[in-house]
Design a protein around this motif. Structure first.
Motif, PDB file in Angstrom:
ATOM      1  N   ALA A  82      -4.478  17.518   3.828  1.00 52.40           N
ATOM      2  CA  ALA A  82      -4.930  18.057   5.111  1.00 52.40           C
ATOM      3  C   ALA A  82      -6.331  18.617   4.952  1.00 52.40           C
ATOM      4  O   ALA A  82      -6.808  18.861   3.839  1.00 52.40           O
ATOM      5  N   LEU A  83      -6.985  18.807   6.084  1.00 53.67           N
ATOM      6  CA  LEU A  83      -8.253  19.529   6.092  1.00 53.67           C
ATOM      7  C   LEU A  83      -7.954  21.010   6.254  1.00 53.67           C
ATOM      8  O   LEU A  83      -7.170  21.403   7.108  1.00 53.67           O
ATOM      9  N   SER A  84      -8.571  21.814   5.414  1.00 49.61           N
ATOM     10  CA  SER A  84      -8.414  23.262   5.503  1.00 49.61           C
ATOM     11  C   SER A  84      -9.704  23.875   4.968  1.00 49.61           C
ATOM     12  O   SER A  84     -10.768  23.289   5.109  1.00 49.61           O
ATOM     13  N   ASN A  85      -9.603  25.023   4.361  1.00 50.33           N
ATOM     14  CA  ASN A  85     -10.740  25.627   3.672  1.00 50.33           C
ATOM     15  C   ASN A  85     -10.203  26.595   2.633  1.00 50.33           C
ATOM     16  O   ASN A  85      -9.040  27.013   2.683  1.00 50.33           O
ATOM     17  N   LEU A  86     -11.044  26.931   1.678  1.00 52.24           N
ATOM     18  CA  LEU A  86     -10.569  27.734   0.554  1.00 52.24           C
ATOM     19  C   LEU A  86     -10.163  29.138   0.978  1.00 52.24           C
ATOM     20  O   LEU A  86      -9.316  29.764   0.339  1.00 52.24           O
ATOM     21  N   VAL A 132      -2.314  18.146  13.970  1.00 54.89           N
ATOM     22  CA  VAL A 132      -1.896  19.349  13.263  1.00 54.89           C
ATOM     23  C   VAL A 132      -0.541  19.825  13.774  1.00 54.89           C
ATOM     24  O   VAL A 132      -0.253  19.773  14.975  1.00 54.89           O
ATOM     25  N   ALA A 133       0.305  20.256  12.849  1.00 52.61           N
ATOM     26  CA  ALA A 133       1.619  20.785  13.213  1.00 52.61           C
ATOM     27  C   ALA A 133       1.467  22.174  13.818  1.00 52.61           C
ATOM     28  O   ALA A 133       0.463  22.859  13.597  1.00 52.61           O
ATOM     29  N   GLN A 134       2.451  22.590  14.564  1.00 55.94           N
ATOM     30  CA  GLN A 134       2.383  23.892  15.228  1.00 55.94           C
ATOM     31  C   GLN A 134       2.220  25.025  14.224  1.00 55.94           C
ATOM     32  O   GLN A 134       1.514  25.998  14.481  1.00 55.94           O
ATOM     33  N   ALA A 135       2.844  24.886  13.065  1.00 54.04           N
ATOM     34  CA  ALA A 135       2.763  25.935  12.055  1.00 54.04           C
ATOM     35  C   ALA A 135       1.476  25.884  11.252  1.00 54.04           C
ATOM     36  O   ALA A 135       1.196  26.786  10.468  1.00 54.04           O
ATOM     37  N   GLY A 136       0.686  24.836  11.431  1.00 54.05           N
ATOM     38  CA  GLY A 136      -0.582  24.731  10.724  1.00 54.05           C
ATOM     39  C   GLY A 136      -0.570  23.699   9.619  1.00 54.05           C
ATOM     40  O   GLY A 136       0.480  23.366   9.056  1.00 54.05           O
ATOM     41  N   ALA A 137      -1.749  23.189   9.293  1.00 52.80           N
ATOM     42  CA  ALA A 137      -1.873  22.146   8.273  1.00 52.80           C
ATOM     43  C   ALA A 137      -1.486  22.669   6.892  1.00 52.80           C
ATOM     44  O   ALA A 137      -0.889  21.951   6.091  1.00 52.80           O
ATOM     45  N   GLU A 138      -1.839  23.917   6.600  1.00 51.68           N
ATOM     46  CA  GLU A 138      -1.526  24.478   5.287  1.00 51.68           C
ATOM     47  C   GLU A 138      -0.020  24.544   5.068  1.00 51.68           C
ATOM     48  O   GLU A 138       0.482  24.198   3.993  1.00 51.68           O
ATOM     49  N   GLN A 139       0.692  24.969   6.095  1.00 51.45           N
ATOM     50  CA  GLN A 139       2.142  25.047   6.000  1.00 51.45           C
ATOM     51  C   GLN A 139       2.747  23.662   5.831  1.00 51.45           C
ATOM     52  O   GLN A 139       3.688  23.467   5.055  1.00 51.45           O
ATOM     53  N   ALA A 140       2.200  22.677   6.547  1.00 48.09           N
ATOM     54  CA  ALA A 140       2.715  21.312   6.452  1.00 48.09           C
ATOM     55  C   ALA A 140       2.543  20.742   5.049  1.00 48.09           C
ATOM     56  O   ALA A 140       3.427  20.058   4.523  1.00 48.09           O
ATOM     57  N   VAL A 141       1.408  21.014   4.432  1.00 52.08           N
ATOM     58  CA  VAL A 141       1.179  20.552   3.063  1.00 52.08           C
ATOM     59  C   VAL A 141       2.056  21.327   2.090  1.00 52.08           C
ATOM     60  O   VAL A 141       2.620  20.768   1.144  1.00 52.08           O
ATOM     61  N   ASN A 142       2.224  22.599   2.322  1.00 57.51           N
ATOM     62  CA  ASN A 142       3.041  23.422   1.436  1.00 57.51           C
ATOM     63  C   ASN A 142       4.494  22.954   1.403  1.00 57.51           C
ATOM     64  O   ASN A 142       5.121  22.930   0.337  1.00 57.51           O
ATOM     65  N   ASN A 143       5.047  22.572   2.568  1.00 57.05           N
ATOM     66  CA  ASN A 143       6.467  22.187   2.579  1.00 57.05           C
ATOM     67  C   ASN A 143       6.691  20.688   2.492  1.00 57.05           C
ATOM     68  O   ASN A 143       7.817  20.224   2.598  1.00 57.05           O
ATOM     69  N   GLY A 144       5.600  19.914   2.281  1.00 54.78           N
ATOM     70  CA  GLY A 144       5.757  18.485   2.048  1.00 54.78           C
ATOM     71  C   GLY A 144       5.757  17.614   3.283  1.00 54.78           C
ATOM     72  O   GLY A 144       5.982  16.416   3.185  1.00 54.78           O
ATOM     73  N   MET A 145       5.487  18.180   4.456  1.00 51.66           N
ATOM     74  CA  MET A 145       5.427  17.366   5.671  1.00 51.66           C
ATOM     75  C   MET A 145       4.188  16.471   5.694  1.00 51.66           C
ATOM     76  O   MET A 145       4.170  15.442   6.353  1.00 51.66           O
ATOM     77  N   LEU A 163       0.829  -1.192   0.000  1.00 53.40           N
ATOM     78  CA  LEU A 163       0.000   0.000   0.000  1.00 53.40           C
ATOM     79  C   LEU A 163       0.873   1.255   0.000  1.00 53.40           C
ATOM     80  O   LEU A 163       1.957   1.274   0.597  1.00 53.40           O
ATOM     81  N   THR A 164       0.415   2.276  -0.660  1.00 53.43           N
ATOM     82  CA  THR A 164       1.142   3.539  -0.700  1.00 53.43           C
ATOM     83  C   THR A 164       0.877   4.313   0.589  1.00 53.43           C
ATOM     84  O   THR A 164      -0.269   4.566   0.949  1.00 53.43           O
ATOM     85  N   LYS A 165       1.943   4.691   1.263  1.00 56.96           N
ATOM     86  CA  LYS A 165       1.804   5.428   2.517  1.00 56.96           C
ATOM     87  C   LYS A 165       1.471   6.895   2.241  1.00 56.96           C
ATOM     88  O   LYS A 165       2.131   7.544   1.427  1.00 56.96           O
ATOM     89  N   VAL A 166       0.455   7.380   2.936  1.00 57.27           N
ATOM     90  CA  VAL A 166      -0.014   8.751   2.768  1.00 57.27           C
ATOM     91  C   VAL A 166      -0.235   9.367   4.141  1.00 57.27           C
ATOM     92  O   VAL A 166      -0.746   8.705   5.054  1.00 57.27           O
ATOM     93  N   THR A 167       0.137  10.625   4.284  1.00 56.43           N
ATOM     94  CA  THR A 167      -0.091  11.336   5.543  1.00 56.43           C
ATOM     95  C   THR A 167      -1.188  12.374   5.374  1.00 56.43           C
ATOM     96  O   THR A 167      -1.116  13.225   4.485  1.00 56.43           O
ATOM     97  N   PHE A 168      -2.208  12.279   6.229  1.00 58.16           N
ATOM     98  CA  PHE A 168      -3.281  13.276   6.264  1.00 58.16           C
ATOM     99  C   PHE A 168      -3.181  14.007   7.593  1.00 58.16           C
ATOM    100  O   PHE A 168      -3.156  13.391   8.653  1.00 58.16           O
ATOM    101  N   MET A 169      -3.147  15.332   7.535  1.00 58.64           N
ATOM    102  CA  MET A 169      -3.019  16.135   8.751  1.00 58.64           C
ATOM    103  C   MET A 169      -4.346  16.789   9.125  1.00 58.64           C
ATOM    104  O   MET A 169      -5.023  17.388   8.289  1.00 58.64           O
TER     105      MET A 169
END
Length: 355
Positions: free
Chosen positions: A97-101, A80-93, A41-47
């Protein structure tokens, strides 16, 4: 149960400097490089975007029901990371993630490369409330001259100002930064009003108190949809590994659809799959009932007859809200300079993976 409306922007305030560094140097991690576990299975991280709640429920259902596994994915749901889910997705961590538009737009203006690939919530659930015991506040115009419990975002200031002015007030108010929860801040008389979500804190107040007196954004002049909550990923992942995105979105969509059709069962799954959150079954069930009864995720009849595809991004409603924020000078770049041009919803979201 301490999540407040200001989680729409709270992570942004603490991660601007970090985001600027990422934008200047390129991504520090490559979320498109996926690994396989022992079962192939392909490993995937959801924040998570905050503590586990019914906004996240479809992901937990998809994992519990084996939808991810059927899609060839091994999904790890992480805090959720301290810097936020959006930041984590942006830098590849994190891959997803769940966010909003709204947050996607704000982060994009500061240099992030993220996009929403599925919108779960189709209408605003934000409510702006005072304690019911505060008899001085009967409608938003009574917020004038009162103290607002805030995390400091320009967005929430613009919303409150519009609501007050629409109701006949001046739009002036004091502010105090929330240190713990908005409930506690109001109860301790440090503030007179604050923001919540009808589908979570609103349910909490009804069941356990303190009772609230609340007003919704659309009723008082705030246009569009501020709460377009959904799933985000990195634009690099979309371009280099679209098959992964499609598999994740399809399985997640199936999880949310199941939750919408079987809210009681889904509530039990969330309680079971997120034990550290110590969620009360009756509370989660009522939250899901509120979501279903209010048709927050879309009209079930239209979903059933195929005239509306679950997960579709609301480009019109979100653009109306973005234009409102731009006119209110609520947008700034990574250096804090006001940006008058609103983000464009059509550039921030895609429905290509829903079918």
């Amino acid at each position: 149960m301490k999540k407040t409306i200001f989680s729409r922007a709270i992570a942004i305030l603490g991660s601007i400097a970090m985001l600027v560094g990422v934008a200047a140097c390129g991504q520090s991690n490559d979320s498109t490089k996926t690994a396989a576990d022992g079962n192939g299975l392909t490993k995937v991280t959801f924040m998570l975007s905050w503590a586990p709640d019914t906004n996240h429920i479809g992901v937990y259902v998809a994992k519990n029901k084996g939808y991810f596994k059927q899609a060839g994915l091994d999904v790890d749901i992480v805090a959720v990371a301290q810097a936020g889910a959006e930041q984590a997705v942006n830098n590849g961590m994190a891959d997803f993630a769940l966010s909003n538009l709204t947050n996607v737009g704000i982060y994009t203006l500061k240099g992030a490369k993220i996009k929403q690939v599925m919108q779960v919530q189709q209408k605003p659930s934000a409510i702006w409330c005072s304690l019911a015991s505060n008899k001085d506040i009967k409608s938003p115009k009574d917020f004038d001259g009162k103290t607002f419990a805030t995390f400091g975002s320009n967005e929430s200031d613009a919303v409150i100002r519009r609501m007050i002015q629409t109701d006949g007030g001046k739009g002036t108010f004091d502010k105090v930064t929330v240190g713990t929860s908005t409930f506690q801040t109001l109860s301790s008389d440090k503030a007179d009003f604050g923001g919540f979500y009808a589908t979570w804190e609103g349910v909490q107040a009804d069941m356990y108190g303190p009772k609230l007196n609340c007003f919704s954004e659309p009723d008082y002049g705030v246009p569009g949809n501020a709460d377009a909550i959904g799933i985000i990923t990195n634009t690099k992942t979309i371009s280099s590994n679209p098959n992964l995105v499609r598999k994740f979105v399809q399985a997640t969509k199936k999880g949310y659809e199941y939750a919408y059709a079987h809210p009681g069962d889904a509530a039990g799954i969330l309680v079971k799959e997120a034990p550290d959150a110590n969620l009360k079954p009756a509370f989660v069930k009522k939250s899901m009932k509120t979501i279903v009864d209010g048709q927050y995720w879309g009209d079930p009849t239209k979903i059933k007859d195929g005239s509306f595809t679950f997960g579709t991004n609301d480009l019109k409603g979100t653009q109306e809200y973005f234009d409102f924020l731009a006119k209110a000078d609520a947008y700034t770049d990574s250096h804090g300079k006001v940006i008058h041009q609103a983000p464009q919803s059509k550039d921030l979201a895609t429905d290509e993976f829903l079918k």
